[in-house]
Design a protein around this motif. Sequence first.
Motif, PDB file in Angstrom:
ATOM      1  N   LEU A  20       0.822  -1.206   0.000  1.00 53.86           N
ATOM      2  CA  LEU A  20       0.000   0.000   0.000  1.00 53.86           C
ATOM      3  C   LEU A  20       0.858   1.259   0.000  1.00 53.86           C
ATOM      4  CD1 LEU A  20      -2.902  -0.837   2.485  1.00 53.86           C
ATOM      5  CD2 LEU A  20      -3.166  -0.128   0.112  1.00 53.86           C
ATOM      6  N   ILE A  21       1.904   1.263   0.814  1.00 51.80           N
ATOM      7  CA  ILE A  21       2.775   2.440   0.887  1.00 51.80           C
ATOM      8  C   ILE A  21       3.422   2.703  -0.467  1.00 51.80           C
ATOM      9  CG2 ILE A  21       4.910   3.358   1.885  1.00 51.80           C
ATOM     10  CD1 ILE A  21       4.148   1.950   4.502  1.00 51.80           C
ATOM     11  N   ARG A  22       3.868   1.645  -1.112  1.00 51.79           N
ATOM     12  CA  ARG A  22       4.565   1.802  -2.395  1.00 51.79           C
ATOM     13  C   ARG A  22       3.601   2.192  -3.513  1.00 51.79           C
ATOM     14  NH1 ARG A  22       7.539  -2.990  -0.515  1.00 51.79           N
ATOM     15  NH2 ARG A  22       9.690  -2.357  -0.021  1.00 51.79           N
ATOM     16  N   GLU A  23       2.425   1.565  -3.547  1.00 54.45           N
ATOM     17  CA  GLU A  23       1.521   1.767  -4.678  1.00 54.45           C
ATOM     18  C   GLU A  23       0.621   2.988  -4.524  1.00 54.45           C
ATOM     19  OE1 GLU A  23      -0.646  -1.822  -5.298  1.00 54.45           O
ATOM     20  OE2 GLU A  23       1.110  -2.951  -6.006  1.00 54.45           O
ATOM     21  N   ALA A  24       0.397   3.434  -3.290  1.00 54.80           N
ATOM     22  CA  ALA A  24      -0.501   4.566  -3.067  1.00 54.80           C
ATOM     23  C   ALA A  24       0.216   5.901  -3.202  1.00 54.80           C
ATOM     24  CB  ALA A  24      -1.151   4.464  -1.696  1.00 54.80           C
ATOM     25  N   GLY A  25       1.511   5.849  -3.390  1.00 54.12           N
ATOM     26  CA  GLY A  25       2.277   7.085  -3.546  1.00 54.12           C
ATOM     27  C   GLY A  25       2.353   7.911  -2.283  1.00 54.12           C
ATOM     28  N   VAL A  26       2.346   7.246  -1.111  1.00 51.43           N
ATOM     29  CA  VAL A  26       2.459   7.964   0.164  1.00 51.43           C
ATOM     30  C   VAL A  26       3.827   8.634   0.242  1.00 51.43           C
ATOM     31  CG1 VAL A  26       2.387   7.731   2.672  1.00 51.43           C
ATOM     32  CG2 VAL A  26       0.923   6.287   1.253  1.00 51.43           C
ATOM     33  N   ASP A  27       3.839   9.908   0.627  1.00 51.57           N
ATOM     34  CA  ASP A  27       5.071  10.687   0.641  1.00 51.57           C
ATOM     35  C   ASP A  27       5.890  10.370   1.888  1.00 51.57           C
ATOM     36  OD1 ASP A  27       7.037  12.497   0.015  1.00 51.57           O
ATOM     37  OD2 ASP A  27       5.947  14.227   0.812  1.00 51.57           O
ATOM     38  N   LEU A  28       6.530   9.203   1.870  1.00 48.25           N
ATOM     39  CA  LEU A  28       7.385   8.750   2.966  1.00 48.25           C
ATOM     40  C   LEU A  28       8.704   8.261   2.396  1.00 48.25           C
ATOM     41  CD1 LEU A  28       4.889   6.555   5.054  1.00 48.25           C
ATOM     42  CD2 LEU A  28       5.622   8.878   5.603  1.00 48.25           C
ATOM     43  N   ASP A  29       9.759   8.409   3.168  1.00 58.81           N
ATOM     44  CA  ASP A  29      11.044   7.807   2.811  1.00 58.81           C
ATOM     45  C   ASP A  29      11.027   6.372   3.323  1.00 58.81           C
ATOM     46  OD1 ASP A  29      13.607   7.151   2.138  1.00 58.81           O
ATOM     47  OD2 ASP A  29      14.570   8.745   3.298  1.00 58.81           O
ATOM     48  N   PHE A  30      10.297   5.512   2.610  1.00 53.07           N
ATOM     49  CA  PHE A  30      10.043   4.146   3.049  1.00 53.07           C
ATOM     50  C   PHE A  30      11.205   3.237   2.684  1.00 53.07           C
ATOM     51  CE2 PHE A  30       7.799  -0.031   2.296  1.00 53.07           C
ATOM     52  CZ  PHE A  30       7.619  -0.316   3.636  1.00 53.07           C
ATOM     53  N   GLN A  31      11.723   2.524   3.689  1.00 51.56           N
ATOM     54  CA  GLN A  31      12.899   1.679   3.505  1.00 51.56           C
ATOM     55  C   GLN A  31      12.587   0.184   3.517  1.00 51.56           C
ATOM     56  OE1 GLN A  31      16.225   3.104   3.181  1.00 51.56           O
ATOM     57  NE2 GLN A  31      14.906   4.876   2.789  1.00 51.56           N
ATOM     58  N   GLY A  32      11.300  -0.176   3.443  1.00 50.28           N
ATOM     59  CA  GLY A  32      10.937  -1.590   3.429  1.00 50.28           C
ATOM     60  C   GLY A  32      10.863  -2.167   4.830  1.00 50.28           C
ATOM     61  N   PHE A  33      11.350  -3.401   4.980  1.00 48.96           N
ATOM     62  CA  PHE A  33      11.253  -4.115   6.247  1.00 48.96           C
ATOM     63  C   PHE A  33      12.551  -4.008   7.051  1.00 48.96           C
ATOM     64  CE2 PHE A  33       8.350  -7.005   3.637  1.00 48.96           C
ATOM     65  CZ  PHE A  33       7.207  -6.348   4.046  1.00 48.96           C
ATOM     66  N   VAL A  34      12.400  -4.020   8.390  1.00 48.60           N
ATOM     67  CA  VAL A  34      13.542  -4.164   9.290  1.00 48.60           C
ATOM     68  C   VAL A  34      13.215  -5.256  10.302  1.00 48.60           C
ATOM     69  CG1 VAL A  34      14.437  -1.810   9.080  1.00 48.60           C
ATOM     70  CG2 VAL A  34      12.675  -2.325  10.795  1.00 48.60           C
ATOM     71  N   GLU A  35      14.243  -5.754  10.981  1.00 47.83           N
ATOM     72  CA  GLU A  35      14.067  -6.774  12.008  1.00 47.83           C
ATOM     73  C   GLU A  35      14.176  -6.148  13.391  1.00 47.83           C
ATOM     74  OE1 GLU A  35      15.824 -10.715  11.137  1.00 47.83           O
ATOM     75  OE2 GLU A  35      16.812  -9.695   9.462  1.00 47.83           O
ATOM     76  N   GLY A  36      13.903  -6.956  14.417  1.00 44.81           N
ATOM     77  CA  GLY A  36      13.864  -6.450  15.787  1.00 44.81           C
ATOM     78  C   GLY A  36      15.148  -5.781  16.242  1.00 44.81           C
ATOM     79  N   ASP A  37      16.302  -6.316  15.851  1.00 47.17           N
ATOM     80  CA  ASP A  37      17.557  -5.717  16.316  1.00 47.17           C
ATOM     81  C   ASP A  37      17.857  -4.384  15.635  1.00 47.17           C
ATOM     82  OD1 ASP A  37      18.007  -6.935  13.860  1.00 47.17           O
ATOM     83  OD2 ASP A  37      20.036  -7.590  14.365  1.00 47.17           O
ATOM     84  N   ASP A  38      17.146  -4.074  14.554  1.00 46.25           N
ATOM     85  CA  ASP A  38      17.347  -2.794  13.877  1.00 46.25           C
ATOM     86  C   ASP A  38      16.793  -1.616  14.682  1.00 46.25           C
ATOM     87  OD1 ASP A  38      18.614  -3.401  11.283  1.00 46.25           O
ATOM     88  OD2 ASP A  38      16.824  -4.608  10.959  1.00 46.25           O
ATOM     89  N   ILE A  39      15.895  -1.890  15.624  1.00 46.39           N
ATOM     90  CA  ILE A  39      15.334  -0.806  16.435  1.00 46.39           C
ATOM     91  C   ILE A  39      16.449  -0.128  17.221  1.00 46.39           C
ATOM     92  CG2 ILE A  39      13.706  -0.209  18.262  1.00 46.39           C
ATOM     93  CD1 ILE A  39      12.117  -2.738  17.508  1.00 46.39           C
ATOM     94  N   ALA A  40      17.228  -0.927  17.956  1.00 36.86           N
ATOM     95  CA  ALA A  40      18.312  -0.370  18.776  1.00 36.86           C
ATOM     96  C   ALA A  40      19.517   0.041  17.929  1.00 36.86           C
ATOM     97  CB  ALA A  40      18.739  -1.384  19.834  1.00 36.86           C
ATOM     98  N   LYS A  41      19.662  -0.531  16.752  1.00 34.95           N
ATOM     99  CA  LYS A  41      20.750  -0.114  15.859  1.00 34.95           C
ATOM    100  C   LYS A  41      20.520   1.292  15.308  1.00 34.95           C
ATOM    101  CE  LYS A  41      22.095  -4.665  13.997  1.00 34.95           C
ATOM    102  NZ  LYS A  41      22.056  -5.509  12.765  1.00 34.95           N
ATOM    103  N   GLY A  42      19.266   1.709  15.250  1.00 31.66           N
ATOM    104  CA  GLY A  42      18.960   2.995  14.642  1.00 31.66           C
ATOM    105  C   GLY A  42      19.017   2.933  13.131  1.00 31.66           C
ATOM    106  N   THR A  43      18.686   1.773  12.568  1.00 33.44           N
ATOM    107  CA  THR A  43      18.729   1.586  11.114  1.00 33.44           C
ATOM    108  C   THR A  43      17.831   2.586  10.395  1.00 33.44           C
ATOM    109  OG1 THR A  43      19.177  -0.775  11.463  1.00 33.44           O
ATOM    110  CG2 THR A  43      18.422  -0.110   9.267  1.00 33.44           C
ATOM    111  N   VAL A  44      16.648   2.832  10.955  1.00 34.74           N
ATOM    112  CA  VAL A  44      15.733   3.844  10.406  1.00 34.74           C
ATOM    113  C   VAL A  44      15.228   4.712  11.549  1.00 34.74           C
ATOM    114  CG1 VAL A  44      14.988   2.490   8.404  1.00 34.74           C
ATOM    115  CG2 VAL A  44      13.776   2.236  10.590  1.00 34.74           C
ATOM    116  N   ASP A  45      14.577   5.818  11.207  1.00 34.24           N
ATOM    117  CA  ASP A  45      14.081   6.742  12.218  1.00 34.24           C
ATOM    118  C   ASP A  45      12.758   6.299  12.829  1.00 34.24           C
ATOM    119  OD1 ASP A  45      16.165   8.784  11.833  1.00 34.24           O
ATOM    120  OD2 ASP A  45      15.226   9.064   9.868  1.00 34.24           O
ATOM    121  N   VAL A  46      11.930   5.597  12.047  1.00 34.91           N
ATOM    122  CA  VAL A  46      10.592   5.189  12.506  1.00 34.91           C
ATOM    123  C   VAL A  46      10.377   3.722  12.168  1.00 34.91           C
ATOM    124  CG1 VAL A  46       8.107   5.608  12.363  1.00 34.91           C
ATOM    125  CG2 VAL A  46       9.703   7.515  12.087  1.00 34.91           C
TER     126      VAL A  46
END
Length: 279
Positions: free
Chosen positions: A202-228
């Motif tokens: 939905l995010i990709r096809e609806a043209g939502v204006d986000l810097d969407f990076q796909g999927f992350v895993e649980g350890d990426d939260i504390a790594k700071g891989t993405v902001d949200v």
Amino acid sequence: MADNLVLSIDGMGGDHAPDTVVEGVDIAARANPGIRFLLHGDAARLNALLERFPAAKAASTVAHAEKAIGMEMKASQALRQGKDSSLWNAVASVEKGEANAVVSAGNTGAFMAISMLRLRTMEGVHRPALATRWPTIKGGYTVILDVGATVDADGEQLVEFAIMGEAFARAVTGKARPTVSLLNVGAEEQKGHEEIRAAAKLIREAGVDLDFQGFVEGDDIAKGTVDVVVTDGFTGNIALKAGEGTARLVSHFLREALTGGFLAKLGALIAYPALRQLR
């Protein structure tokens, strides 16, 4: 902080209320002299406490409330019996335009239910989400939501959470384009259950204006891989509680290691400034 900002405070909400609530108001009042506080709760107790905290007293107005909603009360019960409680009145103050925002350290379920009833949601938002800022090894924070409000969010609701989380990150950090990802069991496109894959589509096809990076895993939260990091309330709450429990476990092991003998205690004394910072 902007001048003329009024915060409505649930003075009786939380395990150690009202003492810690008034103490918190005092800290905030000293740090932000332009803010006013509208304290709801047992007027006699609140006024007595304010005598011990001059900054809080100078910045606060007390509004008496007959009841307090306990931490054990169910959300449905709070809606039926919570009228004229400190939490109900604190939320109502925002609805009436008496305050700009409401703060409570009390019963989360009751807080969400009363807020939904009195304030409703913004246009386009169908379900609320709870957000938290998670410290990262990069030195900043990752915003993660939902951590408990909507346990069975579907794909469309996850997209709404992504939009709200990105807006929250922009407001708090000032970053123009926060990066956003969905929490999954793997970063590969084919991983995860139907709802999480539907949200990504939905995010990709609806043209939502986000810097969407796909999927992350649980350890990426504390790594700071993405902001949200976006997930449903069921998974998010488990992640949050697991993180809190791990922090307590590490603290327990560290305390045992640093009190295990004379040399350990001596090392702890030398390292005290660093240990205090870590805490």
